[in-house]
Design an enzyme around this catalytic site. Structure first.
Site, PDB file in Angstrom:
ATOM      1  CE  LYS A 185      40.841  54.211  49.294  1.00  0.00           C
ATOM      2  NZ  LYS A 185      41.703  53.309  48.474  1.00  0.00           N
ATOM      3  CG  HIS A 222      36.370  53.380  50.044  1.00  0.00           C
ATOM      4  ND1 HIS A 222      36.100  53.438  48.709  1.00  0.00           N
ATOM      5  CD2 HIS A 222      37.392  52.494  50.176  1.00  0.00           C
ATOM      6  CE1 HIS A 222      36.943  52.643  48.051  1.00  0.00           C
ATOM      7  NE2 HIS A 222      37.724  52.045  48.931  1.00  0.00           N
ATOM      8  CG  ASP A 247      32.429  48.338  46.021  1.00  0.00           C
ATOM      9  OD1 ASP A 247      33.346  49.064  45.573  1.00  0.00           O
ATOM     10  OD2 ASP A 247      31.663  47.679  45.296  1.00  0.00           O
TER      11      ASP A 247
HETATM   12  C1  DIG Z   1      38.075  50.444  44.734  1.00  0.00           C
HETATM   13  O1  DIG Z   1      37.339  50.457  45.921  1.00  0.00           O
HETATM   14  C2  DIG Z   1      37.167  50.614  43.554  1.00  0.00           C
HETATM   15  C3  DIG Z   1      37.725  49.953  42.344  1.00  0.00           C
HETATM   16  O2  DIG Z   1      38.078  48.658  42.718  1.00  0.00           O
HETATM   17  C4  DIG Z   1      36.557  49.902  41.435  1.00  0.00           C
HETATM   18  O3  DIG Z   1      36.656  50.969  40.546  1.00  0.00           O
HETATM   19  C5  DIG Z   1      35.356  50.086  42.297  1.00  0.00           C
HETATM   20  C6  DIG Z   1      34.331  49.072  41.928  1.00  0.00           C
HETATM   21  O4  DIG Z   1      33.678  48.521  43.002  1.00  0.00           O
HETATM   22  N1  DIG Z   1      35.857  50.034  43.675  1.00  0.00           N
HETATM   23 MN    MN Z   2      35.294  49.722  45.853  1.00  0.00          MN
HETATM   24 MN    MN Z   3      38.633  49.869  48.954  1.00  0.00          MN
END
Ligand code: DIG
Ligand code: MN
Ligand code: MN
Length: 393
Positions: A185, A222, A247
């Site tokens: 990120k 991100h 994600d």
């Molecule tokens: C945030 O984008 C992060 C936290 O929520 C976690 O550590 C990770 C898991 O997907 N994404």
């Molecule tokens: Mn995440």
């Molecule tokens: Mn996020």
């Protein structure tokens, strides 16, 4: 309502306890929703057709819980998992909420904090294994600076590397069936976060003692916060064999990390990401690291969860239509065969060095005026794509 877009466990959709359990707090307002007990989250996600649920250690076990309390909480949670068949594919550590981590966890200037972060992660890995997780995510939300006066970034990277190497060796020593996925990120909560994009993380992996154990967990929001196309980051992760987790969420450019419902803001970007994952036959977990709008009550939270999965399945079906659309495929076939390239499923001939290949290349002549004149019909191709996405093809 059952239809072609009703999620089922075989679709491998997962949510974190912290996503559907997000109470709606933001930097300018208090929580708007009551906490949802983990067991209820498990039952509701199973009811909605999800495959699994993920967690940070403290999403389930408060950091000050006594051992007996921890065991009771884990027992109750495990009972809900067994009652529903929901899996725990991924676990992670909260190394960002405790004020002890305000200067980072693995990269804090304070060696005691770095040691405490390792201790906390060892316990969280054990918890993840106990719950059946085989993937462990590291998101270094506090691993960064507001001023470069604080630390030399090379020191921070060294501490980060030592921590991941230590934890890889712990997993190996324990003979756990577990791999690590690093999540990048660019900023927030820190002014600048180290290893800000998936590309930075990929390079970092190759400096580790056991790079084979470590992959990537790209997050849509991100990469977009860094002004990048997430599907390109995911393509590079796939190309390197390092897409261990993902994600999925949504994000408007130039905003703080919104963690919006997947596809809700950029359906075209989401379409190309889904197409990439499905064309690659990627078997991993489709994890929605996102949450409902702060405006929502608990019913809205489950609307958010259902919508996330439905949008993915709708876009998956659109990708199948794209791959079967005669006009689109004809345009792509023509492009692929240009200059004697590949055709159909036959990939274009790769340029591999040999002495005679170099000589032939040096002797080759090109009809540059013709090459310079040609168009690529991408306006037509993108219009067809848009019409397919807008439902008129
Ligand atoms: C945030 O984008 C992060 C936290 O929520 C976690 O550590 C990770 C898991 O997907 N994404
Ligand atoms: Mn995440
Ligand atoms: Mn996020």
């Amino acid at each position: 309502m059952q239809d072609a877009y009703t999620p089922r466990p075989e679709h491998h959709f997962t949510f974190g306890l912290w996503t559907v359990g997000n109470p709606g707090r933001d930097p300018f307002g208090e929580p708007v929703r009551a906490p949802i007990p983990p067991a209820r989250i498990v039952h509701k996600l199973a009811e909605l057709g999800a495959y699994g649920v993920n967690l940070h250690d403290n999403d389930l076990v408060p950091s000050d819980a006594a051992a007996s309390e921890r065991d009771r909480i884990v027992r109750d949670f495990t009972a809900a998992l067994q009652a529903t068949g929901l899996q725990v594919p991924m676990a992670t550590t909260n190394l960002f909420s405790d004020p002890a981590f305000r200067d980072g966890a693995f990269t804090s200037n304070d060696a005691r904090v770095r040691a405490y972060a390792l201790q906390k992660t060892l316990a969280a890995i054990d918890l993840g294994v106990e719950l059946g997780a085989s993937m462990y995510v590291f998101w270094g939300g506090r691993e960064g600076v507001e001023t470069n006066a604080a630390k030399d970034a090379r020191s921070a990277l060294g501490w980060y590397r030592d921590a991941i190497n230590f934890l890889c060796d712990y997993v190996r020593a324990q003979r756990y069936d577990m791999r690590f996925a690093l999540e990048a990120k660019p900023n927030e909560p820190r002014g600048d976060i180290f290893l800000p994009t998936t590309g930075h993380m990929l390079a970092f992996i190759y400096t580790l003692d056991h790079p084979e154990m470590v992959g990537l967990n790209p997050e849509v929001a991100h990469e977009q916060m860094a002004g990048l196309d997430c599907s390109h980051a995911v393509a590079q992760a796939l190309d390197a064999g390092k897409l261990f987790h993902i994600d999925l969420n949504g994000q408007k450019l130039g905003r703080f990390d919104q963690d919006l419902r997947f596809g809700s803001d950029d359906p075209k970007g989401a379409f190309f990401l889904v197409k990439l994952l499905e064309d690659a036959r990627w078997p991993g977990m489709r994890h929605f690291d996102s949450h409902a709008y702060r405006t929502e009550d608990e019913d809205g939270v489950w609307d958010f969860a259902s919508g996330s999965m439905r949008t993915y399945l709708i876009l998956k079906e659109r990708a199948e239509r794209f791959n079967a659309d005669p006009e689109i495929q004809q345009l792509l076939a023509e492009l692929r065969t240009r200059g004697g390239g590949g055709g159909g499923d036959k990939p274009a001939e790769r340029i591999v060095f040999s002495a005679e290949r170099a000589r032939a290349l040096q002797a080759e002549t090109f009809d540059l005026p013709a090459i310079r004149r040609q168009g690529y019909a991408y306006e037509r191709l993108d219009q067809l794509t848009m019409e397919l996405l807008l439902g008129v093809r």
